[in-house]
Design an enzyme around this catalytic site. Structure first.
Site: not given
Ligand code: ADP
Ligand code: MG
Length: 391
Positions: A31-33, A36-39, A54, A164
């Site tokens: 669901i996310g890139e 710091y890493g993929q999710v 994550k 952030d």
């Protein structure tokens, strides 16, 4: 660089953390890139609970476990709030990762992967806002802002700077709950703001002028600037200060907020990079002009959040925040989006939030801003003059 082996992440209070394998989860989809890493969205095989995994990227790390992940874990472990994402546990993937042919992938000394397990959220704010035809209503904006400020206030009173704040780090579920996520750049701070902190934090469009001018002694006001940018973006329908690089970012800020000088920001001329970025000519503050289509109350709030000088802020006293939007109003607003489908009320749905203690006010004093939010909330009518203006 801090080095720690898996299972030795100073997670003393939860000795079981890190002991389970990622095999306890079935990955459903990515669901996310992130940086710091993929999710991944995943399902806990025993309980069937849906979570987000994550993966901590280790491929760039020669010296051990990445310090950013250590920070994120340590900070998230101490934060427990309904508007801050919950880190449930850490899991590891046993043994070396293998390529498609089954050969071990070398490259870091742990030879395995480490995942943070989070409660699952259905959307992030950027993803939601980018949907074709998506228009947030004014009650939705108020609802998100209230939750963002409440979560951030909790971080700040626990002496954590997020560093952030932006749409992709604000997660939203189908019930309209908003949670702060991605504490990869977060860190603890001391109230005297005497620490030497890096100024290369906060995504450029949301970065406050003091960081762009080289400040290394800063506090919660940095996050409040980002909140102001998000607030205006939600009302405006697009980012308000999309600079391409640091000089352009500052010039965009000066264009809207005017140029800083000793009269509106005492000490600014002594900031490390002031001379490099000194504007060629003086510019007037034009926040009201730029956002003239916003309602007056929204504009007042924005003016306070986008103050150039982080320390310059009048103190507003707020008797109580008990007037914050009751849950059923939020729910109704969220349901009108057709996304937030559940009608299950949260516990304590209609209870008011306890009044908080007041602290001295500067840009970072979220309570000031919440006080203004309160004025919005008391009104039945939308804060904007017209619906068109909310986009
Ligand atoms: P990065 O530091 O790489 O930006 P994030 O924690 O922001 O990592 O995660 C990247 C993206 O993955 C987020 O913008 C969001 O879209 C998605 N994501 C992260 N955590 C969750 C979660 N708990 N539930 C659902 N989606 C998530
Ligand atoms: Mg992120």
């Amino acid at each position: 660089m801090a080095v720690a082996a898996p299972g030795q992440l100073n997670l003393d209070e939860s000795p079981s953390w890190g002991s389970r394998s990622v095999d306890c989860f079935e990955k459903l989809e990515q669901i996310g890139e992130g940086t710091y890493g993929q999710v991944y969205m995943a399902r806990e095989t025993e309980t069937q609970e849906i979570v987000a995994l994550k993966k901590i990227r280790m491929d760039n790390e020669r010296e051990g476990f990445p310090i950013t992940a250590i920070r994120e874990i340590k900070i998230l472990k101490k934060l427990h709030h309904q508007n801050v994402i919950q880190l449930k546990e850490i899991v590891t993937s046993p043994g070396p990762e293998r390529d498609e042919q089954g050969k071990p992938i070398h490259g870091n000394k742990y030879k395995g992967s480490i995942y943070m397990v989070f409660e699952y959220m259905d959307h992030d704010l950027t993803g939601l806002a980018d949907r074709p035809g998506m228009r947030f209503t004014v009650p939705q904006i108020k609802c998100y802002m209230k939750q963002l400020l409440t979560g951030l206030h909790y971080c700040h009173i626990n002496q954590v700077l997020h560093r952030d704040i932006k749409g992709s780090n604000l997660l939203i579920d189908n019930e309209g709950n908003l949670k702060l996520a991605d504490f990869g750049l977060a860190r603890s701070f001391s109230n005297d703001h005497n620490g030497n902190l890096t100024n290369r934090v906060i995504t450029l469009w949301y970065r406050p002028p003091e960081l762009l001018l080289g400040s290394t002694k800063y506090g919660p006001a940095v996050d409040m600037w980002s909140v102001g940018c998000i607030f205006a973006e939600l009302l405006n329908g697009k980012p308000i200060l999309p600079g391409k690089n640091e000089p352009e970012q500052l010039s965009k800020i000066f264009d809207v907020c005017g140029t800083p000088d000793e009269s509106n920001w005492p000490g600014v001329t002594k900031m490390p990079w002031y001379n490099n970025f000194k504007p060629p000519r003086q510019l007037k503050r034009r926040v009201k002009e730029y956002f003239k289509h916003f309602d007056r109350l929204a504009l007042d709030l924005l003016e306070k959040m986008l103050t150039l000088d982080p320390a310059q802020h009048k103190m507003h006293l707020m008797q109580s925040i008990s007037g914050l939007i009751p849950y059923h109003v939020i729910l109704k607003a969220c349901q009108s989006m057709n996304l937030h489908t559940s009608s299950r009320p949260r516990k304590n749905a209609n209870k008011c939030v306890k009044p908080m203690k007041l602290r001295r006010g500067k840009r970072h004093n979220i309570l000031n801003h919440m006080a203004v939010c309160l004025q919005f909330n008391k009104q039945d009518s939308p804060i904007l003059k017209s619906d068109q203006a909310s986009r």
